[in-house]
Design a protein around this motif. Structure first.
Motif, PDB file in Angstrom:
ATOM      1  N   ARG A 199       0.830  -1.199   0.000  1.00 49.25           N
ATOM      2  CA  ARG A 199       0.000   0.000   0.000  1.00 49.25           C
ATOM      3  C   ARG A 199       0.872   1.261   0.000  1.00 49.25           C
ATOM      4  N   MET A 200       0.273   2.370  -0.404  1.00 48.93           N
ATOM      5  CA  MET A 200       0.955   3.655  -0.307  1.00 48.93           C
ATOM      6  C   MET A 200       1.050   4.077   1.156  1.00 48.93           C
ATOM      7  N   ASP A 201       2.247   4.501   1.572  1.00 52.69           N
ATOM      8  CA  ASP A 201       2.461   4.979   2.933  1.00 52.69           C
ATOM      9  C   ASP A 201       3.049   6.386   2.855  1.00 52.69           C
ATOM     10  N   GLN A 202       2.169   7.377   2.898  1.00 54.12           N
ATOM     11  CA  GLN A 202       2.598   8.764   2.726  1.00 54.12           C
ATOM     12  C   GLN A 202       3.500   9.232   3.871  1.00 54.12           C
ATOM     13  N   ASP A 203       3.238   8.742   5.090  1.00 53.27           N
ATOM     14  CA  ASP A 203       4.084   9.165   6.211  1.00 53.27           C
ATOM     15  C   ASP A 203       5.505   8.625   6.065  1.00 53.27           C
ATOM     16  N   PHE A 204       5.636   7.406   5.536  1.00 55.50           N
ATOM     17  CA  PHE A 204       6.973   6.868   5.315  1.00 55.50           C
ATOM     18  C   PHE A 204       7.709   7.678   4.248  1.00 55.50           C
ATOM     19  N   ILE A 205       6.996   8.075   3.203  1.00 55.82           N
ATOM     20  CA  ILE A 205       7.599   8.947   2.189  1.00 55.82           C
ATOM     21  C   ILE A 205       8.053  10.256   2.837  1.00 55.82           C
ATOM     22  N   ARG A 206       7.213  10.805   3.695  1.00 55.05           N
ATOM     23  CA  ARG A 206       7.575  12.049   4.383  1.00 55.05           C
ATOM     24  C   ARG A 206       8.841  11.853   5.226  1.00 55.05           C
ATOM     25  N   ALA A 207       8.924  10.716   5.906  1.00 55.33           N
ATOM     26  CA  ALA A 207      10.123  10.447   6.706  1.00 55.33           C
ATOM     27  C   ALA A 207      11.362  10.411   5.822  1.00 55.33           C
ATOM     28  N   LEU A 208      11.259   9.719   4.667  1.00 56.59           N
ATOM     29  CA  LEU A 208      12.400   9.659   3.763  1.00 56.59           C
ATOM     30  C   LEU A 208      12.784  11.042   3.257  1.00 56.59           C
ATOM     31  N   GLU A 209      11.814  11.916   3.106  1.00 56.44           N
ATOM     32  CA  GLU A 209      12.104  13.271   2.618  1.00 56.44           C
ATOM     33  C   GLU A 209      12.942  14.066   3.614  1.00 56.44           C
ATOM     34  N   TYR A 210      12.934  13.684   4.878  1.00 54.30           N
ATOM     35  CA  TYR A 210      13.821  14.309   5.857  1.00 54.30           C
ATOM     36  C   TYR A 210      15.247  13.782   5.730  1.00 54.30           C
ATOM     37  N   GLY A 211      15.410  12.674   5.024  1.00 51.34           N
ATOM     38  CA  GLY A 211      16.740  12.117   4.789  1.00 51.34           C
ATOM     39  C   GLY A 211      17.041  10.910   5.646  1.00 51.34           C
ATOM     40  N   MET A 212      17.060   9.723   5.013  1.00 57.79           N
ATOM     41  CA  MET A 212      17.461   8.500   5.706  1.00 57.79           C
ATOM     42  C   MET A 212      18.868   8.139   5.243  1.00 57.79           C
ATOM     43  N   PRO A 213      19.784   7.875   6.158  1.00 57.21           N
ATOM     44  CA  PRO A 213      21.143   7.545   5.739  1.00 57.21           C
ATOM     45  C   PRO A 213      21.162   6.253   4.932  1.00 57.21           C
ATOM     46  N   PRO A 214      22.158   6.076   4.058  1.00 57.36           N
ATOM     47  CA  PRO A 214      22.276   4.780   3.383  1.00 57.36           C
ATOM     48  C   PRO A 214      22.367   3.683   4.436  1.00 57.36           C
TER      49      PRO A 214
END
Length: 491
Positions: free
Chosen positions: A442-457
């Motif tokens: 499913r689409m998870d908009q909050d997870f996308i938002r979290a990634l937009e803050y920057g997740m390290p490799p």
């Protein structure tokens, strides 16, 4: 008439009568005031020291055998640690106590105070001075000489299975040691253990059908966790660099020898690592735990001799070529891929990409042939919605799965941390859902938002702990390593 000659109802009636007689005589059948001084294993290990000092011991456990010889009797007492022989003599403990002792049933819990001696046959024995009934057993155990053999009954009444089948108890002791060993290894590697929610607003982190529940106070439907992945990655965004969670996942799928709808996994995530780092960690972790718990890296499973010293690595395309004899290296059209599938009696007409067909070949033809520890790498992007694309070939991902004796043990990849790519893959998964795939992500908009803050490799890993325990304990069914597996309701 012996207990073996009486039916279950007669036995239960007889035992309830004994219970009534005890209460009428003022004897409490369920005492809770007995304090042990030793476990049975401690008594056996410290026998010479205890006998030299003529020290009294206080032990407790379940009566598993009774042998009445008139004015003296023997019994076998079992606790979690061991079994020991008991000896009672009428003129030493008194007639009333002796009659109570000889009237015990197999299955009763008792506490014993006495001294130790060794019989003429060299068996360590406790000479009873006092004893107390701690819990009266109202149901008879299965007959000693054939135990509990009905498989479904064993799983349904696991408490009886553990009493009468010592090997089963040992399996679950080993399971506990395996999980403890995993925790110890990861903590020594500076991983932080965390707990994430079991109820999710969006079922994510895996391709699976979830269980649905309803939250009354919030008046919303929630999904029982199919994977902790997306929450653990949020912790990477938040600054935790090495995290792991050992816990239950629930997937609303079928029952099989390898799958229970409620199962236990290890998931870990390491910042500034890739899937090759995680591959090395996976090998080291499993070897470390096997050596610690089994003291051996060569094991037997399903008649296969498994050598945990030697680990193979190959890409999925290489595996399909090696084991199915089909080379996808230069296959560039979907039509050609479908033609290869048809030639090999695989139904891939509904598949929408070459990657899905390669994966079908792998699952249907290759998996069962991977006996020795084998890492399969470079999974097609279509079946890896959360994995980072391979820089040399973007049609594939930096992902691996570990197979041993034909079973998938672990799944891992370099984590996708590009929010734009991640959103596009979610959108593709949603298209598959609309086309009828109810396991698509499913689409998870909050997870996308979290990634937009920057997740390290980062690299991430999931290990099916039930399957790992199956492997290390030689258990053929997942139900053998889950204390209370799901079963159809009793009639």
């Amino acid at each position: 008439m012996t207990e073996q000659e009486m039916d279950l109802n007669e036995l239960m009636i007889e035992r309830r009568k004994k219970l009534g007689d005890l209460k009428a005589a003022g004897i409490e059948p369920y005492n809770n005031d007995f304090v042990r001084s030793h476990s049975i294993s401690e008594v056996l290990d410290d026998f010479e020291e205890l006998t030299a000092g003529e020290e009294k011991v206080k032990i407790a456990g379940r009566v598993m055998a009774l042998r009445d010889h008139g004015k003296s009797s023997f019994a076998d007492l079992v606790d979690l640690s061991e079994k020991v022989q008991l000896y009672a003599k009428k003129n030493e403990i008194g007639e009333e106590a002796y009659d109570l002792f000889t009237d015990l049933n197999i299955g009763d819990h008792i506490g014993i105070e006495g001294t130790l001696f060794e019989t003429g046959r060299g068996e360590i024995t406790v000479r009873i001075q006092e004893f107390k009934l701690l819990a009266k057993s109202l149901r008879p155990l299965p007959e000693k000489w054939h135990g509990l053999k009905d498989v479904e009954l064993r799983y349904r009444q696991r408490y009886v299975d553990l009493i009468v089948n010592p090997d089963v108890k040992q399996t679950f002791i080993l399971r506990s040691k395996i999980i403890h060993g995993i925790r110890k290894y990861l903590e020594e590697k500076s991983f932080l253990e965390v707990q994430t929610p079991l109820m999710h607003p969006i079922a994510g982190g895996a391709a699976a059908k979830p269980f649905v529940t309803h939250h009354n106070a919030l008046d919303i439907d929630l999904y029982l966790r199919i994977a902790p992945e997306l929450y653990l990655k949020r912790l990477l965004v938040g600054g935790f660099e090495r995290v792991f969670e050992i816990g239950k996942n629930m997937r609303n799928e079928g029952l099989s020898r390898k799958h229970n709808p409620e199962f236990t996994t290890l998931e870990l995530y390491q910042a500034y690592a890739d899937y090759e780092d995680i591959m090395n960690t996976t090998e080291e972790l499993i070897k470390n735990v096997a050596q610690t718990v089994l003291d051996d890296l060569k094991i037997t499973y399903n008649d296969d001799e498994i050598n945990l010293n030697t680990w193979n690595r190959m890409t999925m395309i290489e595996a399909v070529n090696n084991y199915a004899g089909v080379d996808f290296t230069d296959v560039s059209t979907l039509e050609k891929a479908k033609s290869l599938a048809e030639e090999n009696n695989l139904d891939c007409e509904e598949k929408g990409s070459i990657g899905e067909i390669i994966n079908e070949f792998f699952e249907e033809v290759v998996e069962e042939k991977l006996i020795q520890p084998t890492f399969i790498t470079q999974y097609p992007v279509e079946v890896s919605p959360l994995a980072k694309r391979n820089s040399d070939n973007p049609a594939f991902t930096d992902r691996f799965e570990l197979f041993i004796s034909g079973n998938e043990i672990a799944n891992a990849f370099s984590e996708l941390n590009d929010p734009i790519d991640q959103k596009e893959r979610f959108e593709h998964q949603m298209e598959q859902r609309e086309a009828g795939d109810d396991e698509a992500h499913r689409m998870d908009q909050d997870f996308i938002r979290a990634l937009e803050y920057g997740m390290p490799p980062a690299g991430g890993l999931g290990i099916g702990l039930d399957r790992l325990v199956m492997l290390l304990t030689g258990s053929e069914s997942i139900k053998e390593v889950i204390l209370f597996p799901h079963l159809r309701p009793e009639n």
